[in-house]
Design a protein around this motif. Structure first.
Motif, PDB file in Angstrom:
ATOM      1  N   MET A  21       3.545  16.298   5.933  1.00 35.13           N
ATOM      2  CA  MET A  21       2.314  16.203   5.159  1.00 35.13           C
ATOM      3  C   MET A  21       2.389  15.017   4.190  1.00 35.13           C
ATOM      4  N   PHE A  22       3.547  14.842   3.562  1.00 37.76           N
ATOM      5  CA  PHE A  22       3.761  13.700   2.658  1.00 37.76           C
ATOM      6  C   PHE A  22       3.515  12.396   3.413  1.00 37.76           C
ATOM      7  N   SER A  23       4.186  12.221   4.540  1.00 38.88           N
ATOM      8  CA  SER A  23       4.100  10.948   5.254  1.00 38.88           C
ATOM      9  C   SER A  23       2.694  10.711   5.807  1.00 38.88           C
ATOM     10  N   ILE A  24       2.114  11.736   6.419  1.00 39.67           N
ATOM     11  CA  ILE A  24       0.817  11.528   7.070  1.00 39.67           C
ATOM     12  C   ILE A  24      -0.263  11.200   6.035  1.00 39.67           C
ATOM     13  N   THR A  25      -0.278  11.894   4.905  1.00 40.46           N
ATOM     14  CA  THR A  25      -1.288  11.572   3.891  1.00 40.46           C
ATOM     15  C   THR A  25      -1.108  10.135   3.403  1.00 40.46           C
ATOM     16  N   TRP A  36       0.232   7.610   5.029  1.00 42.74           N
ATOM     17  CA  TRP A  36      -0.151   6.631   6.058  1.00 42.74           C
ATOM     18  C   TRP A  36      -1.660   6.458   6.087  1.00 42.74           C
ATOM     19  N   ILE A  37      -2.381   7.581   6.025  1.00 43.67           N
ATOM     20  CA  ILE A  37      -3.845   7.488   6.093  1.00 43.67           C
ATOM     21  C   ILE A  37      -4.364   6.677   4.909  1.00 43.67           C
ATOM     22  N   THR A  38      -3.951   7.066   3.713  1.00 45.66           N
ATOM     23  CA  THR A  38      -4.508   6.378   2.549  1.00 45.66           C
ATOM     24  C   THR A  38      -3.996   4.940   2.473  1.00 45.66           C
ATOM     25  N   GLY A  39      -2.812   4.686   3.002  1.00 43.82           N
ATOM     26  CA  GLY A  39      -2.281   3.320   3.008  1.00 43.82           C
ATOM     27  C   GLY A  39      -3.106   2.395   3.886  1.00 43.82           C
ATOM     28  N   THR A  50       0.839  -1.208   0.000  1.00 42.47           N
ATOM     29  CA  THR A  50       0.000   0.000   0.000  1.00 42.47           C
ATOM     30  C   THR A  50       0.872   1.256   0.000  1.00 42.47           C
ATOM     31  N   ASP A  51       0.200   2.399  -0.056  1.00 43.25           N
ATOM     32  CA  ASP A  51       0.890   3.686  -0.030  1.00 43.25           C
ATOM     33  C   ASP A  51       1.484   4.027   1.328  1.00 43.25           C
ATOM     34  N   ALA A 107      -9.680   4.561  -6.369  1.00 43.35           N
ATOM     35  CA  ALA A 107     -10.277   5.891  -6.503  1.00 43.35           C
ATOM     36  C   ALA A 107     -10.149   6.684  -5.201  1.00 43.35           C
ATOM     37  N   LYS A 108     -10.164   5.957  -4.080  1.00 42.88           N
ATOM     38  CA  LYS A 108     -10.068   6.645  -2.785  1.00 42.88           C
ATOM     39  C   LYS A 108      -8.681   7.236  -2.533  1.00 42.88           C
TER      40      LYS A 108
END
Ligand code: HEM
Ligand code: HEM
Lengths: 63, 465
Positions: free
Chosen positions: B389-393, B395-398, B335-336, B423-424
């Motif tokens: 901001m890079f890492s937190i976004t 982690w959430i989407t991952g 995942t991301d 899509a999410k």
């Protein structure tokens, strides 16, 4: 410029009075992780505990 | 004997080169981050995601990372050996060859030549070039250390020596291949063996490029720029030996739940978790060092770079081992989340610490002060915000991605299609690009500051001559 303006004295890089101190918390972490490692190795090695990822998978889909 | 001036010009050459490749790599990073939500930005055949992603990773790991490591290691070795480099001309030639190799590497990757082993993409003629570069580096580092004028060997030298030896072994073994023409080859390992060797290499590339040489910088420049001596020499040494001992066993944590034998995975997970201790040895040592006088955080602008850097290293070395645990791996693997982990390390630890080291070196070489502390502070806050901001976004989407993939209906069928999960990701990928832009602007402040300092230093030297 022949001489070096940033020459170091190693003594300035290392504290003297605390040079041999290792914080207790870190030692607990160090040995704790070794103990945990022995436990985990025994639990998840097929030759010791019989655990395998295939069996774990089978269990997860029949549940 | 030649004086330091010549070697310092070589060091500066490496630093400027690494900044140049850093800009290339970061621009490509921004581009591929946009491609992920705007596929029109793929321009075949050269400017497609598949080709540009490897330019991004190689450009930054080799161009920015190793370039800075070469230059800064030379600088540290001279200081700690208390003598100029043993082979100054060789070091200068090393610099030219380095730039030629990175340029050729980038071109070959754009052209689609690729061994398809991650971080070992370069084809065999370039591999030989890399090995030659590494030997040149090793000869100068070892030669200068052997002929040193200071008996004691400070911890940074140990980390540099470990880097030189480990990378040589890793790189050669993972790149063993049978050539089939100038631009194609077949690896000697196949199947599960290839995977195992690849991730033994891949993980230790992180360990001996993004960790040990950066720790060498940390241990040298933290006390040098703050004037605070390292808290415990013994802790430095214990952490060093346990780190180099444990690292080489951990690669298989990238292959959890694969056909790799269970016991190899388990053994790797055990050593991986153990790695928290040696990693945190350096973190604790860093905190205790600055802990002897926290006011340095305000009075010396570089202190916060080093403390933030070691903090992200500390977070990285807890997050990394956690990812290796089976229950966590099954959620976040593929995942991301993983790019989130990667960029906390590369942006928050590697780039932060390297930039701070460069801030220390450049004024020293010119015997002047940094152009502007204000600009450096702006740089600091922008890269910090961009990286978080890079890492937190990611982690959430991952986590969201992993959870959607794993969700099943009562009859065992998948609840969500792959496209629904994909899509999410879009809003998060767009935010990631914004984060990248903020980080890039921060880096531009850094480059401007270094450029102005060099200009100032040159003018000073001219007026003295
Ligand atoms: C503006 C700054 C940056 C942006 C926008 C950016 C963007 C990206 C993107 C989009 C990917 C691909 C992720 C995927 O395949 O899902 C990636 C991967 C990667 N980037 Fe960056 N990046 C930046 C800075 C850096 C820096 C400074 C470094 C190293 C010093 C770096 C090292 C890497 C590595 C090693 C990977 C591969 C990760 C993996 O295989 O999991 N990046 N980056
Ligand atoms: C104790 C230290 C660390 C451990 C144990 C660790 C562990 C891991 C694990 C388990 C993964 C695989 C995640 C997955 O795909 O499921 C991973 C990926 C990665 N980590 Fe770390 N990590 C550590 C520190 C670092 C540091 C300091 C960096 C510096 C930049 C870093 C960079 C990376 C990169 C680039 C990848 C992506 C590899 C790929 O291409 O798939 N890691 N790490």
């Amino acid at each position: 410029m022949a001489e070096d303006f940033d020459n170091v004295n190693i003594e300035d890089l290392e504290a003297k009075d605390t040079a041999r101190k290792i914080p207790l918390g870190w030692l607990i972490l160090f040995w704790g992780l070794i103990l945990w490692g022995i436990y985990y190795l025994a639990m998840y090695s097929p030759v010791i505990s019989g655990w395998t990822q295939e069996k774990a998978y089978e269990e997860s889909v029949t549940k | 004997m030649h004086d330091y001036q010549y070697d310092h010009q070589t060091v500066k050459g490496f630093i400027v080169s690494s900044i140049f490749w850093g800009v290339v790599g970061i621009v490509v990073g921004l581009w591929i981050s946009i491609q992920m939500w705007k596929p029109e930005l793929n321009i075949p055949p050269y400017f497609t995601f598949g080709r540009m992603r490897v330019v991004h990773t190689n450009g930054l790991a080799i161009g920015l990372g190793i370039g800075a490591i070469f230059g800064i290691s030379y600088y540290i070795v001279m200081r700690l050996a208390r003598r100029p480099l043993l082979f100054p001309k060789l070091a200068r030639f090393h610099l030219y060859l380095f730039n030629a190799a990175v340029a050729l590497a980038a071109l070959s990757l754009f052209a689609g030549m690729n061994q398809t082993l991650e971080y070992a993409e370069l084809e065999w003629p370039l591999d030989i070039g890399v090995v030659i570069l590494w030997v040149m580096f090793a000869v100068n580092v070892f030669g200068t250390i052997i002929k040193r004028k200071e008996e004691q060997m400070y911890i940074s030298l140990w980390y540099i020596i470990a880097t030189v030896i480990a990378v040589a072994i890793l790189y050669i073994v993972n790149n063993l291949a049978v050539p089939a023409g100038m631009t194609k080859s077949y690896p000697v390992f196949a199947g599960v063996n290839s995977a195992n060797v690849q991730w033994w290499y891949g993980h230790n590339a992180v360990g001996f490029i993004f960790t040990t040489p950066i720790l060498a910088m940390f241990y040298y420049f933290l006390p040098k720029s703050t004037g605070l001596p390292i808290y415990s020499h013994r802790l430095s040494i214990v952490a060093f030996w346990s780190l180099v001992f444990a690292y080489l066993w951990t690669g298989a944590h990238h292959l959890v739940y694969t056909p790799l034998p269970d016991w190899i995975q388990t053994l790797a997970i055990v050593f991986t978790l153990f790695l928290i201790a040696p990693s945190w040895g350096s973190v604790v040592n860093g905190y205790y060092t600055v802990g002897s006088d926290w006011s340095k955080m305000q009075t010396n602008y570089l202190t916060k770079f080093f403390i933030m850097g070691i903090t992200f290293y500390g977070l990285q070395t807890v997050q990394g081992p956690t990812q290796a645990i089976r229950v966590v791996s099954q959620l976040i693997h593929y995942t991301d989340w993983v790019p989130g982990h990667v960029h906390m390390g590369t942006m928050g630890w590697v780039t932060m610490t390297t930039a701070a080291s460069i801030y220390h070196i450049i004024p020293k070489i010119y015997n002047t002060e940094i152009y502007s502390i204000k600009v450096a502070n702006t740089h600091f806050w922008l890269v910090l915000i961009g990286q978080l901001m890079f890492s937190i976004t990611m982690w959430i989407t991952g986590i969201q991605q992993g959870a959607l993939w794993k969700a099943t209906n009562a009859d065992g069928s998948l609840k969500y299609t792959f496209m629904e999960g994909l899509a999410k990701n879009y809003p998060f990928w767009q935010l990631r690009t914004v984060a990248g832009v903020i980080f890039t602007v921060g880096m531009l402040f850094f480059i401007y500051n270094i450029y102005m300092t060099i200009r100032k230093g040159r003018a000073l030297a001219a007026s003295q001559a």
